[in-house]
Design a protein around this motif. Structure first.
Motif: not given
Lengths: 113, 115
Positions: A99-102
């Motif tokens: 769920g961490s951003p790209l």
């Protein structure tokens, strides 16, 4: 942290030549993505890796395109032979997952004449 | 597959005014909606994201709203400044462990903030 590093920033080549684009993801990121950006098609996913293993290559346009990730800190996208319609900006992105951003690199602008 | 539509394609605002960009998506299974800002010669940079269990999220001058029933989400920028000028992209993904970064992007909105 230097972020995602791509090289070269610009590549100009003639039709029929082999082109290799390179990417170094952020250290510790388990996922690596290759995206392509064109005026006609926008940003589209080509392929992504998890722990160096290709998970989904359904976006790779043709067999002329191939991607590898020999280790956690390096990936290549190869086009052989290149064609004028391959001209685009190619982005590499990485994420730690869960769920961490790209995080995107600044891209390689490819021009095939 | 997922289809994301984004409007408007260009948006010109006076400094200090608000800017709103709207996106719709087609796949009801999508549950992760990030917004990216892209400046000339650079890669997209995440500015805010929202997940389907949340209706609204705010971060200083930026806010995002999500309506899952209508399948649309919006970006709101208040008190715009010249440095807000850029191309903004909305995106959607199913948000599962392996597909988190498998984003379907909108076509982008060119925002120009005039002093």
């Amino acid at each position: 942290d230097a972020g995602v590093i791509q090289s070269p920033r610009h590549e100009v080549t003639e039709m029929g030549q082999e082109v290799t684009l390179r990417c170094k993801p952020i250290s510790g990121h388990d996922y690596l993505f290759w995206y392509r950006q064109t005026m006609m098609r926008g940003l589209e996913l080509l392929i992504y890796f998890n722990n160096n293993v290709p998970i989904d290559d359904s976006g790779m346009p043709e067999d002329r395109f191939s991607a590898k990730m020999p280790n956690a800190s390096f990936s290549t996208l190869k086009i052989q032979p290149s064609e004028p319609r391959d001209s685009a900006v190619y982005f590499c992105a990485s994420t730690i997952g869960g769920g961490s951003p790209l995080h995107f690199g600044n891209g390689t602008r490819l021009t095939v004449t | 597959g997922e289809n994301v539509e984004q409007h408007p394609s260009t948006l010109s605002v006076q400094e200090g005014d608000s800017a709103v960009i709207k996106c719709t998506y087609s796949d009801s299974a999508s549950n992760y909606f990030p917004w990216y800002k892209q400046e000339l010669g650079k890669g997209p940079q995440l500015i805010i994201d929202i997940r389907s269990n949340v209706g609204e999220k705010k971060d200083q001058r930026i806010a995002v709203t999500l309506n899952k029933t209508a399948k649309h989400f919006s970006l709101h920028i208040t008190e715009t400044q010249p440095e807000d000028s850029a191309v903004y992209f909305c995106a959607a993904s199913k948000g599962t462990t392996d597909s988190w970064g498998k984003l379907q992007f909108g076509a982008g909105t060119q925002v120009v903030v005039t002093p």
